[in-house]
Structure formats: structure tokens, C-alpha cells
Design a protein around this motif. Sequence first.
Motif, mmCIF file in Angstrom:
data_model
loop_
_atom_site.group_PDB
_atom_site.id
_atom_site.type_symbol
_atom_site.label_atom_id
_atom_site.label_comp_id
_atom_site.label_asym_id
_atom_site.label_seq_id
_atom_site.Cartn_x
_atom_site.Cartn_y
_atom_site.Cartn_z
ATOM 1 N N ARG A 153 -7.459 -2.956 -1.530
ATOM 2 C CA ARG A 153 -8.494 -2.587 -0.565
ATOM 3 C C ARG A 153 -9.624 -3.621 -0.570
ATOM 4 O O ARG A 153 -10.072 -4.067 0.472
ATOM 5 C CB ARG A 153 -9.035 -1.191 -0.888
ATOM 6 C CG ARG A 153 -9.505 -0.444 0.331
ATOM 7 C CD ARG A 153 -9.841 1.004 0.005
ATOM 8 N NE ARG A 153 -8.693 1.776 -0.421
ATOM 9 C CZ ARG A 153 -8.719 2.681 -1.404
ATOM 10 N NH1 ARG A 153 -9.824 2.903 -2.078
ATOM 11 N NH2 ARG A 153 -7.646 3.353 -1.715
ATOM 12 N N HIS A 182 1.534 4.201 -2.710
ATOM 13 C CA HIS A 182 1.416 5.613 -2.358
ATOM 14 C C HIS A 182 2.643 6.408 -2.734
ATOM 15 O O HIS A 182 2.559 7.473 -3.335
ATOM 16 C CB HIS A 182 1.161 5.750 -0.860
ATOM 17 C CG HIS A 182 -0.275 5.819 -0.584
ATOM 18 N ND1 HIS A 182 -1.015 6.934 -0.887
ATOM 19 C CD2 HIS A 182 -1.125 4.913 -0.093
ATOM 20 C CE1 HIS A 182 -2.257 6.698 -0.573
ATOM 21 N NE2 HIS A 182 -2.358 5.482 -0.099
ATOM 22 N N ASP A 183 3.786 5.825 -2.367
ATOM 23 C CA ASP A 183 5.032 6.528 -2.670
ATOM 24 C C ASP A 183 5.217 6.693 -4.166
ATOM 25 O O ASP A 183 5.834 7.644 -4.631
ATOM 26 C CB ASP A 183 6.216 5.774 -2.060
ATOM 27 C CG ASP A 183 6.172 5.830 -0.537
ATOM 28 O OD1 ASP A 183 5.320 6.578 -0.017
ATOM 29 O OD2 ASP A 183 6.960 5.128 0.115
ATOM 30 N N TYR A 214 0.829 -1.197 0.000
ATOM 31 C CA TYR A 214 0.000 0.000 0.000
ATOM 32 C C TYR A 214 0.867 1.253 0.000
ATOM 33 O O TYR A 214 0.660 2.177 -0.779
ATOM 34 C CB TYR A 214 -0.902 -0.010 1.236
ATOM 35 C CG TYR A 214 -2.061 0.938 1.147
ATOM 36 C CD1 TYR A 214 -3.228 0.551 0.498
ATOM 37 C CD2 TYR A 214 -1.999 2.213 1.698
ATOM 38 C CE1 TYR A 214 -4.295 1.404 0.404
ATOM 39 C CE2 TYR A 214 -3.071 3.079 1.609
ATOM 40 C CZ TYR A 214 -4.216 2.668 0.963
ATOM 41 O OH TYR A 214 -5.272 3.519 0.871
ATOM 42 N N SER A 227 3.551 9.855 -5.527
ATOM 43 C CA SER A 227 4.128 11.160 -5.233
ATOM 44 C C SER A 227 5.023 11.676 -6.374
ATOM 45 O O SER A 227 4.811 12.798 -6.857
ATOM 46 C CB SER A 227 4.855 11.053 -3.895
ATOM 47 O OG SER A 227 5.485 12.241 -3.602
#
Lengths: 520, 160
Positions: free
Chosen positions: A363, A309-310, A305, A313
Motif C-alpha cells: 500500500r 488476501h486469499d 494484493y 482466508s
Amino acid sequence: MESELTRTLRLKPSTLKVLIIDDSPDDRAEMRRMLLTGSKTRYRFVEAELGADGLRLFRDGQDARPDVVLLDYHLPDMNAEDVLAQLRNGAELPPCPVVVLTGSEADAGAELLRAGAQDYLGKTWTTAESLTRAVENSIERFALLSERTRTAEQLRASEARFRQIANTMPQIAWAARPDGYIDYYNERWYEFTGFSRHEFGESSWEPILHPDEVQRCVDTYFGCIRSGAPYRIEYRFKDRASGGYRWFLGQALPVRDERGEITRWFGTCTDIDDQKRAEEKLEAIVTERTAKLQETIAELESYSYSISHDMRSPLRAIQSFAQILEEECRDEVGTRGREYIRRIVTGADRMDRLIQDILTYSRVARADIALENVDLAALLNGILEGYPQFQSPKAEITVAFPLPRVRGNVAALTQCLSNLVGNAVKFVPPGVVPHVKISAVTRDKRVRVSIQDNGIGINPEMHGKIFGIFNRLSRDYEGTGIGLAVVRRAAERMGGTILVESELGKGSTFHLELNGESWD
Amino acid sequence: MNLPTSGPVLYAEDDENDVFFLQRAFQKANLSGLQVVYDGQQAVDYLSASGRDHGKCPVPSLVILDINMPFLSGLEVLAWMRKQPAVADLPVLVFTSSSQEKDIEVAYSLNAAAYVTKPSAANKLVEFAQVIRAFQASQSGVAFDFSGVAGYRPPPLRAR
């Protein structure tokens, strides 16, 4: 089966073989005469002067044996009691009925009966009738008695057999009366408990039961005794050897007579301590491993996860700077530069969608999914109204209302249906308006939602692959190859399945099978 | 306590690009007073100082916290703030790329004014800056309704 008694009576030989043991030839003749005149029965006589001679006949085998013995009390070599004792040879009864003829009243009749005689008569007042009656009654009584003795012996033998079997068992075995009173334990019991052989009773096992289990055991045991249900319970017995407790499995079954009444209970106590401990150990190991595994999975999930997310960025930087470049430097970069920027934006958009899909998938795979009863029609309407590509004239979607309610989760169902309908309108040949038919049928509490399209279809060889993650079948259509994987995981999380029917060029039908609504 | 509505917007963010995008958005929205700190510890240092030295470190009218930052995460800074009387009541906006339920829950449990996920492209930030200007103009502090911002995530049901 024919009993010994009826056989004896029925086969009563027409000729009775009578052994007369008497040292007086006159008396023997008198007895013969009386018997021959006393009844219609035919007699055959064998005679002996001494007790020893009479006894010998019994040793000569079955054929030589008389049907009845008339025995004089006073014989030259022994008296009647001696003869009877030798005939019985320790058994309950002599081999055949014996009637003793006494010379005087002093010869005690009661003693003779105890010694095994069937009857006794005083010689001096014996008549033909009384002797005949005494002989025939004796034969009949003897038959009855030997039948009873045989039954008792059989019972003893079967009891002995049972005890022998019970004592060779590795388990503790016991027997109880219909009221639950335990009147037998096998050797294992005494070995295990160290109790004396006289401690019986309905609660004789209470002293060695684990205190926590006494009430439960008593309730269960007498519950079964009352109801006649098979008894089965696990409990702990105090182990004399170790001072600790060991787990046992107690089992018992009732024995019923021909009327169905319980006559006895037979039970066993099996030492299951080793199994039990192995089970407990295994359980502990499983619990521990499961916890570790869950920890690992949770770690992995949070890991993937945060990676996703990283990744977003730097992607945000690419998208944003491309945008800024386009806005602020459009003149410097020129037409070609703007085309490159467009490609950067397209690539970054695609990457963003990919990451978002992976996040959605993870998810769906791990989120808590609470099941509730969902109105499929309302949910589907919401989805169809929410996207322009699901509406006429871009697509013709018909729904066969009414739709049943299902047991599901709104978020997971939305994922399933929007992906399936999205695919249905997406995978059409160029220039073709998608026609999609949505319907549902209920069977055996399961609801099958079918989404049928007029799209390009799927080669049957690929049907097994399409629900896997990152599997794309065509480069001609936008997509990340995650949508159907999300559908499958979401369906599975709701206790459902997803199936496909399709052939190349013939459209596809996806069946989403779910549990129907329920209230438990 | 009377909160300053004219103070700067304190933005704690370790990603220089994100800092640049928000600064640019502030310019485009004609908004000034963006005070940037580059990690959680710096945020704590600034807020501690603002209680003592109003000249050097004016008390912010709004604190925007990224979550993933070196030394102290944005949520740790928020938790710390709620225990400091001088800054406990400042409106805080959590501005992050995380959309994890857990983070959202924690943020709102610490009385964040709003939880906003970062938009995928910088242009949307101009609208964000405009909402911040509206917030400052409204003088309504924590009670300001940020739900119109793109990327706004409402509190989870059980925390509401």
C-alpha cells in the motif's frame, strides 16, 4: 591598423618619379622645368615619346613604375584615352595618378576624367604653379580614391566569401537588415522553395509556413528584431518535393557595430524533420511502453494484493478453529493439546502479521501519496500516546520540542515514525529500559528527524541490508523484517531519505530526512 | 415501502468456514434466522424469489454480502439489487476480507449500510452477531449505525 592612405601620405617619397609621355622634346623639357621650379618637391623624370613606350614601363614591374604620369593627349601611336584604357585594364583606377595635357579645348576633359585621369590641363595656359598643383592634388586624390576602391573591393570579397560559405552550408541561410527585412538568401532557400531570386522581404517566408505557425513566427521574429535577443524557433515549412510540411529550426543572431547598434542579422533554417519525427516516434514508444508497464505493475500489485488476501482466508480458519478447539474441547485435548493449540495460534498470529505487513508495504509503495504541510510534533505526540510500550516506565522517550513542520503525508509519516520508534524501544538487551531521544534540525529547507536509542546497535556491515524487505538481523526479536522497508518506501514517496548510524552494542540513530514545509 | 424487520438475515458467502463461524456466532448470541446462500447467483435467485414467494423466501431484514464469490461478486449483487424495486431499499452489509479502497468506495457508492472487514479470529463474530440483533431490534433499517462493529470501514472522504 594603419590605413593605406596614411601610409601613402606619410611615406610620400621625397623624390617623386614622374613619367612624361609626350612626343615633343620641347614640351617635355618645358614640363620638367615647370615642375622643378613650381615647388620644393624633388622630381625624378622618366620620359617616353610614344604611348606604347610609356605603357611598357608599367609592365616592367613595381620598381619601374612612376608615381605620377603626365600624359600628352595627342601621341603619334594613340591618344590619352587609349593609354588610360590600357593602364586601367578593366580596373576602376589606373595604377597611378594620370594628369592629361591637352592641346586644345576640343579635347573633352569630362571624357578624360571618366576614362580614369585625375586631372587635365590645357598646355597653352599651363603655368609652373598650376601644373605642380595639378600633379600634387592628383596624387592626393588618387590615394584617397584607391583607398576607397580597396575598401569596396574588400567588402565585395568578404561578401563573396560569405556567400560561398553560405552556399556550401546544408542549411538555408539568410541575412536581414536591422529592421528585419531579409535581403539575402543562400542557394538552399531557392532550391527548397522554388522561389525566384527577387522575392525578398520581411515576410518572404510566410507563403511556405504552416498556417498554424505564421502568427507565432511573426511575433517571435519581430520580437527578436525589436529586442535584439537571439532568435530561435521551431516551425514547419511546406516541402515542395513531398507536398507535406517539414520541421525546421530557425535561428538568428544580430551583428553589432562598435557602438553596439545592430547592423545586420544572420540566420539559418535547419531541417530537423527527421530528428523531430524520430523524437515523436520515440515519445510515442515511451508513452506506449510506460502505459504497458504501468498496466503490468498494476496487475502485479493487484495480483500480490489478492494473494495476500486469499492467504488470510485460510489463516482465519486456522486461527478461528484453534480458538474454537480451545474453547469447546479443552478437556478432551488436555494440557499437551492446549500447548499445541497455543503454538498453532502463535504461528497463525505471526503469519497474519506478516501478511498485514506485506499489505502495508504494498500500500505504501503504490497508494497515491498527497503531500501537505504536517505538524510533526502533533503527529509524534499522537503516536507516542497511542501505544503503552512507548510510555514510562516501559520506555523513556524524550522529544526535543519544538519540532518543525514538514512536507509529507500523514499516513506515510505515521508509518515511518511508528516503525522507527517501535524499533528503538524493541531492540534493547533483555532487562534494559529503552531510552529514546527524538530531535529535529532544519537545514537548507530539509528537516532531519533523528531517533536515537540505547539499543543493541547494528553491525555497520549490515547497514546496507536493513532497509530491504524480509531482512531480519536477529532471531531473538519478534518481527517480520518489513518495518524498515516500509519506512524507506514511505520516506522515498515523500521525497525523503532514511539513514542509519550505529555500531553493535552502542545504540542506533536513525535519521529521517524530509522536505521542510512549503507552499508551492 | 415498509421493510420487514423480522425477516431473516441473508448471508451470501462461498467460504464454508466463514459460514460456520457466523452460524456459530448467531447461536452464541441467541440469534436465529440466518439464511445462507453460497454464491452471488444464489443470492440473486433468492432475492428475486423473495419478491414473489414470501412463504418460501421471506424478504430479508438484512443482507450480508461477501465480495469474492463465484458467478457474481457481492458488489455485483449489490449493484443488481439497487435496480430491483422489490429489494432496492434493503439494508446491505458488505462483509469481506478485502480492505481495498476501491471496493470500499464502490460499496458505499451503492449505498451499502456498512463495510466490515472479517476479523482474524472467530470470537469477534459474536459481538458482530450482537450488533445485528441490536439492528433488528432498532427497526431503523439503512439508517442503523454500524460504526461500532470491529472491522468497520467508514466511507472514503469523497463519497461521504
